[in-house]
Design an enzyme around this catalytic site. Sequence first.
Site, short mmCIF file in Angstrom:
data_model
loop_
_atom_site.label_atom_id
_atom_site.label_comp_id
_atom_site.label_asym_id
_atom_site.label_seq_id
_atom_site.Cartn_x
_atom_site.Cartn_y
_atom_site.Cartn_z
N GLU A 91 11.17 2.78 14.71
CA GLU A 91 10.36 3.86 14.15
C GLU A 91 9.01 3.89 14.86
O GLU A 91 8.77 3.10 15.77
CB GLU A 91 10.18 3.67 12.64
CG GLU A 91 9.51 2.36 12.26
CD GLU A 91 9.50 2.12 10.75
OE1 GLU A 91 9.40 3.07 9.96
OE2 GLU A 91 9.57 0.93 10.37
N TYR A 96 0.83 -1.21 0.00
CA TYR A 96 0.00 0.00 0.00
C TYR A 96 0.86 1.25 0.00
O TYR A 96 2.06 1.20 0.24
CB TYR A 96 -0.98 0.00 1.18
CG TYR A 96 -0.37 0.35 2.52
CD1 TYR A 96 0.49 -0.52 3.18
CD2 TYR A 96 -0.66 1.55 3.15
CE1 TYR A 96 1.02 -0.20 4.41
CE2 TYR A 96 -0.13 1.89 4.38
CZ TYR A 96 0.72 1.00 5.01
OH TYR A 96 1.26 1.32 6.22
N LYS A 100 6.57 -1.87 2.00
CA LYS A 100 5.34 -1.28 2.58
C LYS A 100 4.18 -2.26 2.41
O LYS A 100 3.26 -2.06 1.60
CB LYS A 100 5.04 0.10 1.98
CG LYS A 100 4.08 0.90 2.86
CD LYS A 100 4.11 2.37 2.51
CE LYS A 100 3.07 3.18 3.23
NZ LYS A 100 3.18 3.21 4.68
N1 PDD Z 1 2.49 5.09 7.30
N2 PDD Z 1 7.12 4.06 9.11
C1 PDD Z 1 6.01 3.30 9.06
C2 PDD Z 1 6.01 1.98 9.73
C3 PDD Z 1 4.88 3.78 8.37
O1 PDD Z 1 3.77 3.02 8.30
C4 PDD Z 1 4.91 5.06 7.76
C5 PDD Z 1 3.74 5.62 7.01
C6 PDD Z 1 6.09 5.81 7.87
C7 PDD Z 1 6.23 7.17 7.24
O2 PDD Z 1 6.34 7.07 5.84
P1 PDD Z 1 5.86 8.25 4.89
O3 PDD Z 1 6.57 9.49 5.34
O4 PDD Z 1 6.31 7.82 3.55
O5 PDD Z 1 4.39 8.35 5.04
C8 PDD Z 1 7.19 5.27 8.54
C9 PDD Z 1 1.33 5.50 6.56
C10 PDD Z 1 1.09 6.96 6.56
C11 PDD Z 1 0.15 4.69 7.07
O6 PDD Z 1 0.34 3.52 7.31
O7 PDD Z 1 -0.97 5.24 7.17
#
Ligand code: PDD
Length: 285
Positions: free
Chosen positions: A180, A33, A148
Amino acid sequence: MDQIAYVNGSFVPLAEAKVSILDRGFLFADGIYEVAAVLDGRLVDNASHLARLKRSVGEISLALPETLERIAEIQKELVARNQLVNGMVYLEVTRGADKVRDFAFPKGIAPTLIMFTTVKDIVNAPSAKTGIGVMTVPDLRWTRRDIKSVALLAQVLAKQAAAEAGAGEAWMIEDGKVTEGGSSSAFILTRDDVLVTRQNGSEILPGCTRKAVVALAEERQLRVEERAFSVEEALAAKEAFITSATLFVQPVISIDGKMIANGKPGPMTNRLREIYVDFARATAV
Ligand code: PDD
């Protein structure tokens, strides 16, 4: 107005947007996703999200059903059809629905591609002003967190535990270091004004917002170190924050109920948030 979703080539009212119970996303979390922010009706840093989508699907040998150019067109059409001004577009691609439940990849099955939008005023979110507390939890995820994947159960449990404790995010801990956030990247600003965030690798998702913030900070001569840090180091820091597509830059003011510095959003965090919002507005498409 009914919210419109996209499912495998069609734009349909959300209530009619359905996939098979045999879809491998549902049965095996065999899917990828992406979430991209929408500001003033335009997609933020979307090229970065689509590049990560391409990498993630490649890592699990899943062929996208559309080109990245076409996917961007569909995202934009969905934003327009929903008259979305501020919020995000969620997209998911799975290995599709077979006739049986078989672990190995099915042959001759089309992948599933779905998208929907969510309204959110990210720029004016109250938590950006107040900051949030985070709660630490063990990192229970698999070892390919750079992909992801929609297999998010560990993050669901982590974020639920944080929510029950009144915290705004979970910080996941492995070998004594923060990996994270449950759905965000973690940063601290040390006492000597060094911005620290964990280096990319299979232990974390390479955040698109993280990447942009690191670049914007370096352009402004801020020292950045990409390395792991502990909770003790974060508690001794001047400032802390998290980044994600759905939050941009969000101050972190406490960890497990212990205040960071004076327990207020830090000036560098607020500045980086402004810089990121300016970047997002200037580059959104
Ligand atoms: N999540 N780390 C994890 C585990 C994440 O799921 C996300 C983002 C990030 C930040 O990535 P980015 O800056 O590319 O959004 C880091 C999304 C927003 C979600 O699961 O809704």
